[in-house]
Design an enzyme around this catalytic site. Structure first.
Site, PDB file in Angstrom:
ATOM      1  N   HIS A   1       0.806  -1.221   0.000  1.00 62.40           N
ATOM      2  CA  HIS A   1       0.000   0.000   0.000  1.00 62.40           C
ATOM      3  C   HIS A   1       0.843   1.277   0.000  1.00 62.40           C
ATOM      4  O   HIS A   1       0.283   2.377  -0.158  1.00 62.40           O
ATOM      5  CB  HIS A   1      -0.927   0.035   1.216  1.00 62.40           C
ATOM      6  CG  HIS A   1      -2.025  -0.976   1.185  1.00 62.40           C
ATOM      7  ND1 HIS A   1      -2.855  -1.144   0.100  1.00 62.40           N
ATOM      8  CD2 HIS A   1      -2.430  -1.893   2.115  1.00 62.40           C
ATOM      9  CE1 HIS A   1      -3.725  -2.111   0.357  1.00 62.40           C
ATOM     10  NE2 HIS A   1      -3.482  -2.583   1.575  1.00 62.40           N
TER      11      HIS A   1
ATOM     12  N   ASP B   1      -3.258 -10.532  -2.262  1.00 56.70           N
ATOM     13  CA  ASP B   1      -3.812  -9.961  -1.047  1.00 56.70           C
ATOM     14  C   ASP B   1      -5.258  -9.534  -1.310  1.00 56.70           C
ATOM     15  O   ASP B   1      -5.608  -9.146  -2.426  1.00 56.70           O
ATOM     16  CB  ASP B   1      -2.972  -8.753  -0.633  1.00 56.70           C
ATOM     17  CG  ASP B   1      -3.282  -8.230   0.752  1.00 56.70           C
ATOM     18  OD1 ASP B   1      -2.513  -8.526   1.690  1.00 56.70           O
ATOM     19  OD2 ASP B   1      -4.297  -7.519   0.908  1.00 56.70           O
TER      20      ASP B   1
ATOM     21  N   HIS C   1      -6.712  -6.922  -0.372  1.00 54.55           N
ATOM     22  CA  HIS C   1      -6.761  -5.486  -0.648  1.00 54.55           C
ATOM     23  C   HIS C   1      -5.903  -5.166  -1.876  1.00 54.55           C
ATOM     24  O   HIS C   1      -4.820  -5.724  -2.053  1.00 54.55           O
ATOM     25  CB  HIS C   1      -6.245  -4.683   0.548  1.00 54.55           C
ATOM     26  CG  HIS C   1      -6.997  -4.960   1.812  1.00 54.55           C
ATOM     27  ND1 HIS C   1      -6.564  -5.873   2.756  1.00 54.55           N
ATOM     28  CD2 HIS C   1      -8.157  -4.449   2.283  1.00 54.55           C
ATOM     29  CE1 HIS C   1      -7.423  -5.900   3.760  1.00 54.55           C
ATOM     30  NE2 HIS C   1      -8.399  -5.052   3.502  1.00 54.55           N
TER      31      HIS C   1
ATOM     32  N   ASP D   1      -5.245 -12.539   3.596  1.00 53.36           N
ATOM     33  CA  ASP D   1      -6.447 -11.985   4.200  1.00 53.36           C
ATOM     34  C   ASP D   1      -7.703 -12.190   3.362  1.00 53.36           C
ATOM     35  O   ASP D   1      -8.781 -11.708   3.736  1.00 53.36           O
ATOM     36  CB  ASP D   1      -6.255 -10.506   4.547  1.00 53.36           C
ATOM     37  CG  ASP D   1      -5.485  -9.732   3.496  1.00 53.36           C
ATOM     38  OD1 ASP D   1      -5.173 -10.298   2.429  1.00 53.36           O
ATOM     39  OD2 ASP D   1      -5.180  -8.546   3.745  1.00 53.36           O
TER      40      ASP D   1
END
Length: 306
Positions: free
Chosen positions: A121, A158, A160, A242
């Site tokens: 990120h 991931d 996200h 996740d």
């Protein structure tokens, strides 16, 4: 047998009580690695110059200067620094670079970097989403610029979207970035329309609750064809766990066997075009039991035990 890079300093990045990206994640990862046939290495310490492969020096200096002598410093709503955070982040960069060097040098075909904080990120000059430096993007630039590769690929599974990796490599025509992720979800980026300056970014958003079957369909029809056409000389993985059904931060409903399947298919493609060379780096995964099982499945495949 796969290489595994880790270091005690990763436990020195301490987040406030109740934060999902916590030291206990390392214990879950180690439990997942237990019993696997891996060659353990210490992640070396990178310097700030390595960070400048992707980030401006002023940004790297700003992060370093913000590290507190005690307690926490907060960089955004959920990204914190503790006294040990800079060393941990620089060892994540150094460990992933060492893994790239080892795999491209023929020491091993595959490597996994069990590091924290995560990195995907972190944008060009902005820490966010628990992340300080774009670890995998920096590793891709090392493979391209230091080792002279002409085509590298990153697969980010991931839950996200890896907005930071996308931002750092938006103009990098030698690197394919392919991401699957739940949408809508933090950070709000990752639509299929976001394709990079050279059409080298592939975003495959997935609806919440869609499960492993839909993931497999999307990878086989969207991401894997582009990966095979790209014919990378090295495949990097942003390995976030996740998307697991038990994870508290999202809802894609994957299981550990989905990570084993996904890793197997990535390794098959790497065997065809990249001499089997794969480097994987830990990103998310916040339910400890799910993280343990998913790491065991993922690294088990990398180590040839899947």
């Amino acid at each position: 047998m796969a290489l595994v890079f880790s270091h005690a300093a990763f436990a020195g990045h301490v987040t406030p009580p109740g934060h999902p990206e916590r030291v206990d994640r390392l214990r879950a990862v180690e439990a997942g690695l237990a019993g696997l046939e891996v060659d353990r290495r210490e992640a070396p310490l990178a310097d700030l110059d390595a960070v400048t492969r992707c980030h401006p020096r002023a940004y790297a200096d700003r992060v370093a200067a913000a590290v507190p002598k005690a307690g926490w410093a907060q960089l955004d709503g959920d990204t914190f620094l503790s006294p040990g955070s800079l060393e941990a982040a620089l060892r994540a960069v150094g460990g992933t670079a060492a893994a790239v060097d080892a795999v491209l040098g023929g020491t091993a075909e595959k490597a996994f970097v069990a590091c924290r904080p995560p990195g995907h990120h972190a944008e060009t000059a902005k820490a966010m989403g628990f992340c300080l430096f774009g670890t995998v993007a920096i590793a891709a630039k090392r493979a391209l610029d230091h080792h002279g590769l002409s085509r590298v690929a990153i697969v980010d599974f991931d839950v996200h979207h890896g907005n930071g990796t996308q931002d750092l490599l938006w103009d990098e025509g030698r690197c394919l970035f392919a991401s699957s992720h739940q949408m809508p979800l933090y950070p709000g980026t990752g639509s299929a329309r976001e394709q990079g300056a050279h059409g080298q970014i592939v975003n495959a958003p997935l609806p919440g609750g869609s499960g492993g079957a839909e993931m497999r369909r999307v990878y086989e029809t969207v991401i894997f064809p582009r990966l095979m056409d790209w014919r990378p000389e090295l495949v990097l993985i942003s390995a976030g766990f996740d998307a697991h059904a038990d994870d508290p931060l999202a809802g894609l409903e994957w299981q550990a066997e989905d990570y084993a399947w996904l890793t197997t298919r990535i390794c098959e493609i790497a065997a065809d075009c990249a001499a089997g060379r794969v480097v994987s780096c830990l990103e998310g995964g916040y339910d400890l039991a799910a993280l343990q099982a998913s790491v065991a499945a993922h690294v088990g495949v990398l180590a040839g035990q899947g």
